[in-house]
Design a protein around this motif. Structure first.
Motif, short mmCIF file in Angstrom:
data_model
loop_
_atom_site.label_atom_id
_atom_site.label_comp_id
_atom_site.label_asym_id
_atom_site.label_seq_id
_atom_site.Cartn_x
_atom_site.Cartn_y
_atom_site.Cartn_z
N ILE A 210 -15.89 13.86 0.98
CA ILE A 210 -15.46 13.32 -0.32
C ILE A 210 -14.16 14.04 -0.68
CG2 ILE A 210 -16.07 12.94 -2.73
CD1 ILE A 210 -19.01 13.07 -1.89
N LYS A 211 -13.05 13.44 -0.34
CA LYS A 211 -11.75 14.11 -0.38
C LYS A 211 -11.34 14.47 -1.80
CE LYS A 211 -11.51 13.86 4.03
NZ LYS A 211 -11.88 15.09 4.79
N GLN A 212 -10.82 15.70 -1.94
CA GLN A 212 -10.32 16.21 -3.21
C GLN A 212 -8.81 16.36 -3.11
OE1 GLN A 212 -12.95 16.93 -5.64
NE2 GLN A 212 -14.02 15.82 -4.01
N GLN A 213 -8.10 15.85 -4.11
CA GLN A 213 -6.65 15.75 -4.04
C GLN A 213 -5.98 17.10 -3.79
OE1 GLN A 213 -4.85 12.94 -3.93
NE2 GLN A 213 -3.07 14.24 -3.53
N GLN A 214 -6.50 18.16 -4.37
CA GLN A 214 -5.84 19.46 -4.24
C GLN A 214 -5.86 20.00 -2.82
OE1 GLN A 214 -8.69 18.81 -5.80
NE2 GLN A 214 -9.98 20.63 -6.13
N PHE A 215 -6.72 19.44 -1.97
CA PHE A 215 -6.81 19.91 -0.58
C PHE A 215 -6.19 18.92 0.41
CE2 PHE A 215 -10.77 21.78 -2.58
CZ PHE A 215 -10.20 23.03 -2.78
N ILE A 216 -5.42 17.98 -0.10
CA ILE A 216 -4.69 17.05 0.77
C ILE A 216 -3.34 17.67 1.11
CG2 ILE A 216 -3.72 14.74 1.01
CD1 ILE A 216 -6.76 14.74 0.78
N LEU A 217 -3.07 17.85 2.39
CA LEU A 217 -1.84 18.50 2.83
C LEU A 217 -0.73 17.49 3.09
CD1 LEU A 217 -3.24 21.09 5.41
CD2 LEU A 217 -2.98 21.33 2.94
N LYS A 218 0.50 18.02 3.22
CA LYS A 218 1.64 17.17 3.57
C LYS A 218 1.42 16.51 4.92
CE LYS A 218 5.48 18.87 5.27
NZ LYS A 218 6.77 19.59 5.44
N ASP A 219 0.83 17.28 5.85
CA ASP A 219 0.51 16.76 7.18
C ASP A 219 -0.71 17.53 7.68
OD1 ASP A 219 0.70 15.22 9.44
OD2 ASP A 219 2.19 16.49 10.42
N GLY A 220 -1.52 16.89 8.50
CA GLY A 220 -2.74 17.54 8.95
C GLY A 220 -3.82 17.47 7.89
N GLN A 221 -4.85 18.30 8.06
CA GLN A 221 -5.98 18.24 7.13
C GLN A 221 -6.68 19.58 7.02
OE1 GLN A 221 -9.73 16.54 9.05
NE2 GLN A 221 -8.15 15.55 10.30
N ILE A 222 -7.39 19.74 5.91
CA ILE A 222 -8.33 20.84 5.72
C ILE A 222 -9.70 20.24 5.98
CG2 ILE A 222 -9.31 22.50 4.10
CD1 ILE A 222 -6.40 23.06 4.86
N GLY A 223 -10.33 20.62 7.09
CA GLY A 223 -11.59 19.98 7.47
C GLY A 223 -12.69 20.99 7.73
N PRO A 224 -13.84 20.51 8.21
CA PRO A 224 -15.01 21.38 8.40
C PRO A 224 -14.97 22.26 9.65
CG PRO A 224 -15.55 19.13 9.01
CD PRO A 224 -14.16 19.09 8.42
N SER A 225 -13.97 22.09 10.49
CA SER A 225 -13.88 22.93 11.68
C SER A 225 -13.77 24.40 11.30
CB SER A 225 -12.67 22.53 12.53
OG SER A 225 -12.48 23.45 13.59
N ALA A 226 -14.35 25.27 12.12
CA ALA A 226 -14.19 26.72 11.92
C ALA A 226 -12.81 27.19 12.34
CB ALA A 226 -15.26 27.47 12.71
N CYS A 227 -12.07 26.35 13.04
CA CYS A 227 -10.73 26.71 13.51
C CYS A 227 -9.71 26.56 12.37
CB CYS A 227 -10.35 25.84 14.69
SG CYS A 227 -11.48 25.99 16.09
N ALA A 228 -8.52 27.12 12.59
CA ALA A 228 -7.45 27.12 11.59
C ALA A 228 -7.84 27.93 10.36
CB ALA A 228 -7.03 25.71 11.20
N LYS A 229 -8.75 28.89 10.54
CA LYS A 229 -9.21 29.74 9.45
C LYS A 229 -9.21 31.19 9.91
CE LYS A 229 -12.34 26.30 7.35
NZ LYS A 229 -12.02 25.13 8.16
#
Length: 352
Positions: A158-177
């Motif tokens: 359920i996408k929240q506007q504040q976590f929408i990036l210019k490119d790519g995504q903030i997702g459930p993966s443990a990577c990129a953290k």
């Protein structure tokens, strides 16, 4: 003074050498040189595991350990257990990262005292090269329960506007953290082979005081049609049901405000199950056998509650919203056969 060392943990299982070479090259190109890289071989075949020693010989910061097969989550847990860094960064063996991923994430962690620093991740084809970027002053701090609830809802679909990036995504993966090791050690991954990351996120967020999200693209996630989340690996009925029940129970325990989020992720689990099992082209079963398995797979209480209560008005994409509402209506009317046919027709265009 807290160590500035970062431990990069790479679970490895039968990854092609060309992909692993690119992964390791991206690690060695980091502008932050203060790290260790732990490659955890999760019981690979000899022809794959044999070339790992080359990386150790190339750079003293790289260490290879071998263990029996237990899945990516189990391999990550093993790496966390032997890591020497104050922070941990998970990287999958067929993916690669921006040259500034460690430097930027560690700078933010030390400046803000964050327990988790999150950057953008982009799904790319093996031959595609994403345009990594940094937006220096664009960060979001997550500290209050309300902010954490919003973040978990975003991870669940359920996408929240504040976590929408210019490119790519903030997702459930443990990577990129980048995460604190002392928390990672008390919040292990489940010993599962399918979709363990979301359950880990749900639990990890509960243990944090502060999370910071950076509007930066750090991570190239390679789309692999044969991976555990996309390829065919036999009957996944148990995995689908187990994942749904575990996440439902964990959300009810820790984040009851996010119940719609877990409904959405259970729904996504159904789509993933259909894509990787029921309608996968490599599935050798007859059409009737597939249909019977599909009917059995959705006969459990958490899925029935999901179909009864999921609110697809939260789906912002009109086409997907209409399709999902139609399938929900049919499933509520117990018309499994027509639901089966519509899912089969739509599974390649429904993004999950």
């Amino acid at each position: 003074m807290e160590s500035r060392l970062v431990s990069i943990i790479i679970p490895f299982y039968n990854t092609e050498k060309s992909l692993m070479d690119r992964c390791i090259s991206s690690v060695l190109c980091q502008t932050n040189k203060d790290f260790e890289c732990l490659i955890v071989d999760d019981g690979s075949k000899d022809e794959y595991a044999s070339f790992l020693s080359e990386y150790e010989e190339k750079d003293a910061r790289i260490k290879v350990v071998h263990k029996d097969n237990g899945g990516a989550g189990n391999a990550r847990n093993y790496g966390v257990g032997i890591a020497e860094g104050a922070y941990v960064f998970f990287l999958d063996s067929d993916d690669y990262i921006s040259p500034h991923a460690l430097k930027r994430s560690l700078e933010i962690a030390l400046r803000t005292d964050a327990d988790m620093v999150i950057g953008g991740l982009k799904h790319v084809a093996p031959e595609e090269q994403p345009l990594f970027y940094e937006r220096e002053n664009s960060v979001i701090s997550i500290e209050s329960r309300e902010e954490k609830v919003s973040y978990i809802m975003h991870l669940s679909g359920i996408k929240q506007q504040q976590f929408i990036l210019k490119d790519g995504q903030i997702g459930p993966s443990a990577c990129a953290k980048l995460v604190r090791k002392n928390i990672a050690r008390i919040v292990p991954f489940e010993d599962r082979y399918w979709d363990e990351d979301n359950l880990w996120n749900i639990s990890f967020v509960d243990k944090t005081d502060k999370i910071v999200v950076a509007d930066s693209l750090w991570y190239a996630y390679i789309i692999n049609p044969d991976s555990m989340v996309r390829g065919y690996a036999g009957d996944r009925t148990y995995e689908f049901q187990f994942q749904a029940k575990q996440e439902y129970s964990r959300i009810k325990e820790l984040w009851p405000e996010c119940i719609q989020g877990v409904y959405y992720h259970i729904w996504d689990g159904l789509l993933r199950y259909c894509r990787t099992d029921t309608f996968n082209r490599q599935n050798p079963n007859s059409r009737k056998e597939r249909y019977d398995k599909f009917c059995n797979a959705i006969e459990f209480d958490e899925f029935k509650e999901t179909i009864k209560n999921i609110d697809f008005n939260l789906e912002k994409r009109f086409k997907y919203r209409m399709v999902k509402k139609a399938i929900k209506f049919l499933l509520r009317m117990r018309d499994k056969r027509l639901s089966f046919l519509i899912l089969q027709a739509c599974i390649r265009v429904i993004k999950y």
